[in-house]
Design a protein around this motif. Structure first.
Motif, short mmCIF file in Angstrom:
data_model
loop_
_atom_site.label_atom_id
_atom_site.label_comp_id
_atom_site.label_asym_id
_atom_site.label_seq_id
_atom_site.Cartn_x
_atom_site.Cartn_y
_atom_site.Cartn_z
N ASN A 2 42.10 42.60 31.35
CA ASN A 2 43.13 43.34 30.64
C ASN A 2 44.45 42.61 30.51
O ASN A 2 45.41 43.15 30.00
CB ASN A 2 43.39 44.68 31.33
CG ASN A 2 42.21 45.60 31.23
OD1 ASN A 2 41.79 45.92 30.14
ND2 ASN A 2 41.66 45.99 32.37
N ASN A 3 44.53 41.40 31.01
CA ASN A 3 45.83 40.75 30.92
C ASN A 3 45.67 39.32 30.42
O ASN A 3 44.59 38.75 30.41
CB ASN A 3 46.56 40.76 32.27
CG ASN A 3 45.74 40.13 33.38
OD1 ASN A 3 45.36 38.98 33.27
ND2 ASN A 3 45.47 40.88 34.44
N THR A 4 46.80 38.76 30.01
CA THR A 4 46.80 37.44 29.40
C THR A 4 46.30 36.36 30.35
O THR A 4 45.57 35.47 29.95
CB THR A 4 48.21 37.10 28.92
OG1 THR A 4 48.64 38.12 28.02
CG2 THR A 4 48.25 35.76 28.23
N GLN A 5 46.66 36.47 31.62
CA GLN A 5 46.26 35.43 32.55
C GLN A 5 44.74 35.30 32.63
O GLN A 5 44.20 34.21 32.68
CB GLN A 5 46.83 35.73 33.95
CG GLN A 5 46.53 34.63 34.99
CD GLN A 5 47.08 33.29 34.57
OE1 GLN A 5 48.24 33.20 34.18
NE2 GLN A 5 46.26 32.25 34.61
N HIS A 154 41.85 46.08 21.01
CA HIS A 154 41.49 47.26 21.80
C HIS A 154 39.99 47.51 21.61
O HIS A 154 39.52 47.66 20.48
CB HIS A 154 42.27 48.49 21.34
CG HIS A 154 43.76 48.32 21.42
ND1 HIS A 154 44.52 48.92 22.41
CD2 HIS A 154 44.62 47.62 20.64
CE1 HIS A 154 45.80 48.59 22.23
NE2 HIS A 154 45.88 47.80 21.16
N VAL A 155 39.24 47.55 22.70
CA VAL A 155 37.79 47.70 22.62
C VAL A 155 37.32 48.82 23.53
O VAL A 155 38.01 49.22 24.48
CB VAL A 155 37.06 46.39 22.99
CG1 VAL A 155 37.57 45.22 22.16
CG2 VAL A 155 37.20 46.09 24.48
N GLU A 156 36.11 49.31 23.22
CA GLU A 156 35.40 50.22 24.11
C GLU A 156 34.18 49.50 24.64
O GLU A 156 33.37 48.99 23.87
CB GLU A 156 34.98 51.49 23.36
CG GLU A 156 36.13 52.42 23.07
CD GLU A 156 35.69 53.73 22.42
OE1 GLU A 156 34.47 53.85 22.14
OE2 GLU A 156 36.53 54.59 22.19
N ARG A 161 38.02 51.82 27.88
CA ARG A 161 38.88 51.08 26.98
C ARG A 161 39.44 49.86 27.69
O ARG A 161 39.88 49.92 28.84
CB ARG A 161 40.04 51.97 26.49
CG ARG A 161 39.62 53.07 25.55
CD ARG A 161 39.29 52.57 24.17
NE ARG A 161 40.44 52.12 23.43
CZ ARG A 161 41.13 52.87 22.57
NH1 ARG A 161 40.75 54.11 22.32
NH2 ARG A 161 42.17 52.38 21.92
N GLN A 162 39.41 48.73 26.98
CA GLN A 162 39.99 47.50 27.50
C GLN A 162 40.79 46.84 26.40
O GLN A 162 40.60 47.12 25.21
CB GLN A 162 38.89 46.53 27.96
CG GLN A 162 38.09 46.99 29.17
CD GLN A 162 37.02 45.98 29.54
OE1 GLN A 162 35.91 46.03 29.01
NE2 GLN A 162 37.35 45.05 30.42
N THR A 163 41.68 45.94 26.79
CA THR A 163 42.44 45.18 25.80
C THR A 163 42.34 43.69 26.08
O THR A 163 42.22 43.26 27.23
CB THR A 163 43.93 45.59 25.79
OG1 THR A 163 44.50 45.34 27.07
CG2 THR A 163 44.11 47.04 25.40
N PHE A 164 42.36 42.90 25.01
CA PHE A 164 42.35 41.45 25.07
C PHE A 164 43.46 40.95 24.16
O PHE A 164 43.78 41.58 23.14
CB PHE A 164 41.01 40.89 24.57
CG PHE A 164 39.82 41.27 25.39
CD1 PHE A 164 39.23 40.36 26.25
CD2 PHE A 164 39.27 42.53 25.28
CE1 PHE A 164 38.11 40.70 26.99
CE2 PHE A 164 38.15 42.89 26.01
CZ PHE A 164 37.57 41.98 26.88
#
Length: 468
Positions: A2-5, A154-156, A161-164
């Motif tokens: 979920n995060n940029t790193q 934003h994906v399922e 739900r997760q984000t990239f």
């Protein structure tokens, strides 16, 4: 993730050139079919990181729905050059150029081995549906500074739900899973949706897994493209084995000649053979045919469906239908792109710059001059809609055209503007096509229905390939 790193860590782990991309966000690819995987291959070739999202639980989920169908274009036109080179580096041997694969063979012998390569597989997320794309921290209406911000995908996935984050987005999600209704007005009506278990949108496996659904039934086929032709020819074979099977075919066109196509004059022999076999089916009386038929309503009483439509201005009812196969094309799903800026043609729903080149009101054989990154640009910087989705509702997309699109787009994203501007599209001759109601004999795809265009793509069905 979920995060940029975490995105950075994945890039360092999985890229072919970690030092080059370790401090860059990846390119997000939406769709794990032939065009999406080709985009991935081109990014690997240029040492760039990517993440690819496929909604199905395996790659090429849409092709799975028509895996029994044989393409009418040979392997020569179905394999992306960058993907082929990458595969051969790992010892893969390409199928013979002149063989015609089925959809299933396309997946098993090409797409699946490509997706399993160590340069690609770690970056693929199957069972992951994209539900929205945005700019980080900004809504669609905010302009200042948006080009410098990453995209948020934003994906399922697994019910969550997760984000990239991504530096660019290539939407190759296609249109196959978003069919048009059978209703001639293009509107989903309650009477049509209520018959969901009796209407199949696509190309069912009439002679295989779906045989029991159609044998001995009165089956209505709606549509005049290659998907409909495939269904009709399979139903004819079923009728030969199960004589009580009845075939009814309705099309909006006034003439069957346009549907028969180039036949023996088509340089793709299997595509020409479709028209020949279809004409024989009609002339032998194996189907009840209704031309100029605009379907407006379904109604059902017990196991029988009545189809109502206007034919030459008269209200006509076709009774006793048991099953319906609808092949009226498909349309792009733009819902998850709502929070980014797009420019699509208002009628065809294609990428705006392509619309004059592929408008089916004018171009019956899929004429389109070579195009690439420049024509596919969106108002949102680094967002591209490619593949069948770039053609919107126009049913004339060819896989080789999509391969050229992503080659050009990836070149632009990596700063190689000279390569992005080149055209490297190689298509077969189209034989016979028509424009503005006039049939034109051709010997080269440079001439087919040119209408002041420089080249032409070949006609295909709406599943984005050439099927026979």
């Amino acid at each position: 993730m979920n995060n940029t790193q975490e995105v950075f860590n994945m890039s360092e782990c999985c890229s072919v050139n970690a030092k080059q991309v370790a401090f860059k966000l990846p390119v997000a690819i939406i769709g794990g079919g032939p065009i999406g995987l080709a985009a991935a291959a081109h990014l690997v070739e240029r040492g760039e990181s990517f993440i690819l999202f496929e909604a199905a639980n395996h790659i090429a989920g849409n092709i799975e729905k028509w895996k029994h169908v044989r393409l009418f274009s040979p392997w020569q036109y179905n394999i992306n050059k960058a993907a082929k080179k990458l595969l051969e580096d790992y010892g893969w041997v390409a199928p013979p150029d002149d063989e015609l694969p089925t959809g299933g063979e396309l997946v098993e012998n090409y797409l699946k081995p490509l997706a399993q390569l160590p340069d690609i597989q770690p970056n693929i997320y199957v069972g992951t549906r994209v539900v929205a794309i945005s700019r980080k921290g900004l809504s669609k209406i905010k302009t200042a500074g948006r080009e410098k911000l990453p995209f948020v995908i934003h994906v399922e996935r697994d019910g969550e739900r997760q984000t990239f984050e991504a530096n660019a987005v290539i939407d190759a999600s296609g249109t196959w899973s978003n069919p048009n209704p059978a209703n001639a007005e293009g509107v989903w009506t309650s009477d049509e949706t209520s018959l969901g278990q009796h209407i199949v949108y696509g190309i069912p496996d009439v002679l295989g897994s779906h045989r029991d659904q159609y044998k001995g039934k009165k089956v209505l086929v709606v549509g005049s493209g290659h998907s409909a032709i495939n269904a009709l020819l399979d139903l004819e074979k079923l009728k030969a084995e199960e004589p009580t099977t009845e075939i009814v075919w309705v099309i909006r066109k006034s003439s069957l000649v346009d549907v028969y196509g180039g036949q023996e004059n088509d340089s793709l022999q299997e595509r020409g053979a479709l028209g020949i076999r279809l004409q024989q089916l009609v002339e032998n009386g194996h189907a009840e045919v209704h031309t100029s038929f605009n379907l407006v309503r379904f109604s059902q009483q017990q196991d029988a469906i009545t189809v109502t439509g206007y034919q030459d201005g008269e209200l006509v009812r076709i009774t006793g239908i048991n099953e319906v196969i609808s092949n009226t094309g498909s349309r792009p799903d733009m819902a998850f792109l709502r929070e980014v800026r797009t420019l699509m043609d208002p009628s065809i729903e294609s990428v705006d710059a392509l619309a004059p080149l592929i408008d089916p009101n004018i171009h019956s054989c899929g004429t389109v001059r070579p195009h690439g990154e420049r024509e596919l640009r969106q108002p949102e910087n680094n967002l591209y809609i490619v593949g069948a989705k770039s053609y919107g509702r126009a049913p004339t997309f060819l896989m080789a055209t999509g391969y050229e699109q992503v080659r050009s787009v990836v070149a632009a994203l990596t700063g190689d503007w000279e390569s992005a501007a080149k055209v490297e599209l190689d298509l077969p001759e189209t034989g016979v096509c028509s424009i503005a109601g006039q049939k034109i004999e051709t010997t080269s795809n440079k001439d087919c229905c040119s209408n002041d265009l420089t080249r032409a793509a070949i006609d295909s069905n709406s599943n984005s390939t050439c099927c026979s």
